[in-house]
Enzyme design. Structure first.
Site, PDB file in Angstrom:
ATOM      1  N   LYS A  75     -59.260  -9.581  17.112  1.00 48.98           N
ATOM      2  CA  LYS A  75     -58.804 -10.473  18.189  1.00 48.98           C
ATOM      3  C   LYS A  75     -58.190  -9.638  19.291  1.00 48.98           C
ATOM      4  CE  LYS A  75     -54.161 -10.001  17.424  1.00 48.98           C
ATOM      5  NZ  LYS A  75     -53.201  -9.401  18.398  1.00 48.98           N
TER       6      LYS A  75
ATOM      7  N   GLY B 192     -53.081  -1.204  12.796  1.00 53.08           N
ATOM      8  CA  GLY B 192     -51.948  -0.965  13.676  1.00 53.08           C
ATOM      9  C   GLY B 192     -52.357  -0.796  15.121  1.00 53.08           C
ATOM     10  N   ALA B 193     -53.419  -1.503  15.519  1.00 55.79           N
ATOM     11  CA  ALA B 193     -53.983  -1.322  16.850  1.00 55.79           C
ATOM     12  C   ALA B 193     -53.830  -2.547  17.738  1.00 55.79           C
ATOM     13  CB  ALA B 193     -55.467  -0.957  16.730  1.00 55.79           C
TER      14      ALA B 193
ATOM     15  N   GLY C 133     -56.638  -6.865  12.513  1.00 57.10           N
ATOM     16  CA  GLY C 133     -57.628  -6.643  11.467  1.00 57.10           C
ATOM     17  C   GLY C 133     -57.159  -7.016  10.074  1.00 57.10           C
ATOM     18  N   GLY C 134     -55.944  -6.654   9.728  1.00 54.79           N
ATOM     19  CA  GLY C 134     -55.421  -6.974   8.404  1.00 54.79           C
ATOM     20  C   GLY C 134     -55.262  -8.465   8.196  1.00 54.79           C
ATOM     21  N   SER C 135     -54.772  -9.164   9.218  1.00 53.51           N
ATOM     22  CA  SER C 135     -54.624 -10.609   9.130  1.00 53.51           C
ATOM     23  C   SER C 135     -55.986 -11.283   8.996  1.00 53.51           C
ATOM     24  CB  SER C 135     -53.908 -11.144  10.374  1.00 53.51           C
ATOM     25  OG  SER C 135     -52.576 -10.695  10.420  1.00 53.51           O
TER      26      SER C 135
ATOM     27  N   ASP D 289     -50.050 -14.160  12.619  1.00 53.26           N
ATOM     28  CA  ASP D 289     -51.279 -14.494  13.340  1.00 53.26           C
ATOM     29  C   ASP D 289     -52.452 -14.776  12.406  1.00 53.26           C
ATOM     30  OD1 ASP D 289     -51.654 -11.944  12.412  1.00 53.26           O
ATOM     31  OD2 ASP D 289     -52.272 -11.081  14.330  1.00 53.26           O
TER      32      ASP D 289
END
Length: 270
Positions: A8, A93-94, A98-100, A133
């Site tokens: 996102k 961490g960008a 991505g993790g969510s 998120d």
């Protein structure tokens, strides 16, 4: 079962209040981006197992969001053990979520694999426990976010037909560092209305840029470079450090970006 958790970007992000629970209230618009990881979920024997490829995933299994998603659903719904393999492509961490996204797609994948009687709306409370998120990724459409980013409402906005360029320069910015430089204040614009107008460049901003760019001038330079290349809008996503540009036509990323992680592509091009 194979799924493709997507990234996102945030268009507009305003930190409006420090909460008593230590979090912050914010206003933002989330937009899905077709840069994806690859997630495979299969039934297994014995116990939950996890493997990964692509980008290295640090930490113990108990901290893994895919594992946490499985455990949350398993408490309320009978499920056998599974094996999850995650091919990690979206940088961590960008500011890309991505993790969510991996966690949300794990919830949906488990639901579908075992035919659990749950809608995406039913999955939202589980997603909320996994990340502020996370619930956004249960629906592949733009959303206006308030609260911690977990209070979502639909918005008639789209990037369809736009060419996106996302550039991650591997600059590490912790969430604590990002918030430390922000002074909460009322949003200077009505973001929901501003996002429906044409001129985002002059009207919409990301509060984190004001405190992060002076410490990481390369990010400010890359944002300006997006405009030099013809972007109609450019900004940092979330608390960084990915810089994105929105273009009306396809561009080829400059060779000088070779040391960075770059994704580019059309959004729903006919």
């Amino acid at each position: 079962m194979v799924l493709f958790p997507h990234a996102k970007i945030n268009i507009g992000l305003y930190i409006t209040k420090k909460r008593k629970d230590g979090f912050h209230d914010l206003e933002t618009c989330f937009f899905p981006v077709p840069w994806t990881d690859v997630l495979e979920i299969t039934p297994s024997e014995g116990e939950f197992t996890f493997s990964s490829s692509g980008l290295d995933i640090a930490g113990v299994i108990e901290d893994n969001l895919c594992y946490k998603a499985y455990e949350l659903l398993r408490k309320d719904h009978q499920m056998p053990p599974v094996h999850i393999h995650l091919h990690k492509i979206i940088p961590m961490g960008a500011g890309l979520g991505g993790g969510s996204s991996d966690a949300a797609f794990t919830l949906m994948g488990l639901r579908d694999l075992f035919q659990l009687p749950l809608t995406n709306e039913d999955l939202q409370p589980y997603a909320a426990k996994l990340g502020s998120d996370c619930a956004f990724f249960l629906s592949n459409q733009a959303a206006f976010g308030k609260g911690k980013g977990d209070k979502l409402s639909s918005i008639e906005a789209s990037l369809k037909g736009k060419f996106l360029v996302l550039l991650y320069p591997a600059v590490g910015i912790s969430t604590a560092e990002a918030y430390a430089g922000v002074t909460p204040a009322k949003a200077p614009v009505d973001l929901r209305k501003a996002i429906l107008k044409a001129d985002w460049k002059e009207a919409i901003s990301n509060d984190f840029e004001k405190s992060i760019f002076p410490h990481y001038p390369v990010l400010a330079s890359l944002k300006e470079e997006m405009y030099t290349l013809g972007a109609s809008y450019a900004a940092m996503s979330g608390s960084g450090s990915t810089i994105f540009g929105i273009f009306d036509k396809k561009i080829d990323p400059p060779a000088r970006w070779a040391d960075y992680t770059v994704w580019s592509g059309w959004v729903e091009k006919d």
